[in-house]
Design a protein around this motif. Structure first.
Motif, PDB file in Angstrom:
ATOM      1  N   GLU A   1      33.699  52.905  38.081  1.00  0.00           N
ATOM      2  CA  GLU A   1      34.098  51.496  38.104  1.00  0.00           C
ATOM      3  C   GLU A   1      33.021  50.632  38.755  1.00  0.00           C
ATOM      4  O   GLU A   1      32.665  49.563  38.250  1.00  0.00           O
TER       5      GLU A   1
ATOM      6  N   VAL B   1      38.627  41.167  43.284  1.00  0.00           N
ATOM      7  CA  VAL B   1      39.348  42.436  43.235  1.00  0.00           C
ATOM      8  C   VAL B   1      38.743  43.266  42.106  1.00  0.00           C
ATOM      9  O   VAL B   1      38.847  42.897  40.934  1.00  0.00           O
ATOM     10  N   GLY B   2      38.087  44.373  42.472  1.00  0.00           N
ATOM     11  CA  GLY B   2      37.342  45.151  41.498  1.00  0.00           C
ATOM     12  C   GLY B   2      38.117  46.298  40.874  1.00  0.00           C
ATOM     13  O   GLY B   2      37.659  46.887  39.895  1.00  0.00           O
ATOM     14  N   SER B   3      39.278  46.615  41.421  1.00  0.00           N
ATOM     15  CA  SER B   3      40.099  47.722  40.917  1.00  0.00           C
ATOM     16  C   SER B   3      41.523  47.240  40.668  1.00  0.00           C
ATOM     17  O   SER B   3      42.014  46.346  41.366  1.00  0.00           O
ATOM     18  N   GLU B   4      42.165  47.839  39.691  1.00  0.00           N
ATOM     19  CA  GLU B   4      43.524  47.425  39.344  1.00  0.00           C
ATOM     20  C   GLU B   4      44.493  47.679  40.495  1.00  0.00           C
ATOM     21  O   GLU B   4      45.390  46.881  40.757  1.00  0.00           O
TER      22      GLU B   4
ATOM     23  N   GLU C   1      41.395  37.687  41.008  1.00  0.00           N
ATOM     24  CA  GLU C   1      42.174  38.896  40.758  1.00  0.00           C
ATOM     25  C   GLU C   1      41.450  39.821  39.780  1.00  0.00           C
ATOM     26  O   GLU C   1      40.480  39.432  39.139  1.00  0.00           O
ATOM     27  N   TYR C   2      41.954  41.019  39.641  1.00  0.00           N
ATOM     28  CA  TYR C   2      41.310  42.055  38.834  1.00  0.00           C
ATOM     29  C   TYR C   2      41.195  41.669  37.357  1.00  0.00           C
ATOM     30  O   TYR C   2      42.143  41.152  36.764  1.00  0.00           O
TER      31      TYR C   2
ATOM     32  N   TYR D   1      36.820  47.436  45.864  1.00  0.00           N
ATOM     33  CA  TYR D   1      37.244  48.499  44.954  1.00  0.00           C
ATOM     34  C   TYR D   1      38.181  49.477  45.661  1.00  0.00           C
ATOM     35  O   TYR D   1      38.176  49.595  46.885  1.00  0.00           O
TER      36      TYR D   1
ATOM     37  N   SER E   1      32.881  42.372  45.907  1.00  0.00           N
ATOM     38  CA  SER E   1      33.912  42.999  45.083  1.00  0.00           C
ATOM     39  C   SER E   1      34.552  44.134  45.885  1.00  0.00           C
ATOM     40  O   SER E   1      33.837  44.965  46.457  1.00  0.00           O
TER      41      SER E   1
END
Length: 269
Positions: free
Chosen positions: A21, A226-229, A248-249, A176, A174
């Protein structure tokens, strides 16, 4: 983003390390800005498992040769550079035999964190900033990816706060999900204090977990992505309480417009 200058600082970038990611977005985001006519620079560590011959890395003598102080030790800085094929994108590599020659990235063959990852993070942050100073290249935005790069916002806002080259630069980090278990070296906070950084800015690092490292990065950033769900709940709450612009992601196949709008309206505005 035409003519805007954006510095990307990441712990990992495709194609030099496997696709994750972080490494994927550390390539896709600068490529997007490059295609929009922006000026970019990418920095990452030169881990020993990066094949220099295959990726055609070469040392930049005019940028190498200075020593960085890490915990009262003089550590020589070596700068290498390569171009991502077909993209006309240059990547700068921060290197040092003591910290980055080993044939691995952040953990040993048993998956244990390297004992000196704390010093490697300090060296990487200082190395990037000193190299950008030598390039005399003043970025509009500095976008940070990955925990090994996460001390950069702190050092820019504290150790280099009087550096005119960065006086107008905005820092985006970011955040993660992928971090590390356990903690970094517990002496990290002392090593940062050696650089005369105020204790109230780093007191969280008395327990140098991944979440606490990210909290310090959030505190020193101007805006967050936000780099990850799925983020750890602790970090999601911290982002909400930061009162800073947060994007947001957005997945890799749909991030472009959202990131561009965030850069132009929330970060540079």
């Amino acid at each position: 983003m035409k003519d805007k200058r954006i510095l990307y600082v990441s712990s990992e970038v495709v194609p030099y390390l496997p696709e994750t990611e972080i490494s994927s977005m550390s390539f896709e985001t600068p490529r997007m800005v490059n295609q929009q006519g922006g000026q970019i620079r990418i920095f990452m560590p030169k881990y020993g498992n990066i094949n220099e011959r295959r990726h055609q890395l070469h040392e930049v003598i005019r940028l190498s040769g200075i020593n960085l102080i890490v915990n009262d030790l003089d550590m020589p800085l070596i700068i290498k550079v390569a171009s991502i094929p077909k993209e006309r994108i240059q990547v700068y590599f921060i290197d040092n035999d003591e910290y980055f020659k080993r044939k691995a990235t952040l953990t040993d063959e048993d998956g244990n964190l390297f004992e000196d990852n704390d010093e490697r993070a300090i060296f990487f942050a200082k190395g990037v900033i000193e190299t950008v100073k030598k390039l005399n290249w003043s970025p509009d935005i500095i976008h940070v990816h990955g925990w090994l790069a996460s001390l950069l916002p702190l050092y820019l806002k504290q150790f280099y706060k009087d550096e005119p080259l960065f006086s107008e630069s905005k820092i985006v980090t970011s955040i993660y999900k992928s971090g590390f278990e356990k903690t970094l070296n517990p002496d990290l906070i002392k090593k940062i204090q050696f650089d005369k950084i105020e204790q109230d800015k780093i007191k969280t690092l008395a327990d140098p977990t991944y979440n606490n490292l990210m909290k310090v990065a959030i505190d020193s950033s101007d805006a967050l992505i936000v780099g990850s769900e799925d983020l750890p709940e602790e970090l999601t709450k911290y982002l909400k309480n930061s009162k800073k612009p947060v994007l947001e992601y957005h997945a890799k196949d749909e991030f472009s417009e959202a990131y561009t709008n965030f850069y132009t309206t929330s970060v540079l505005d």
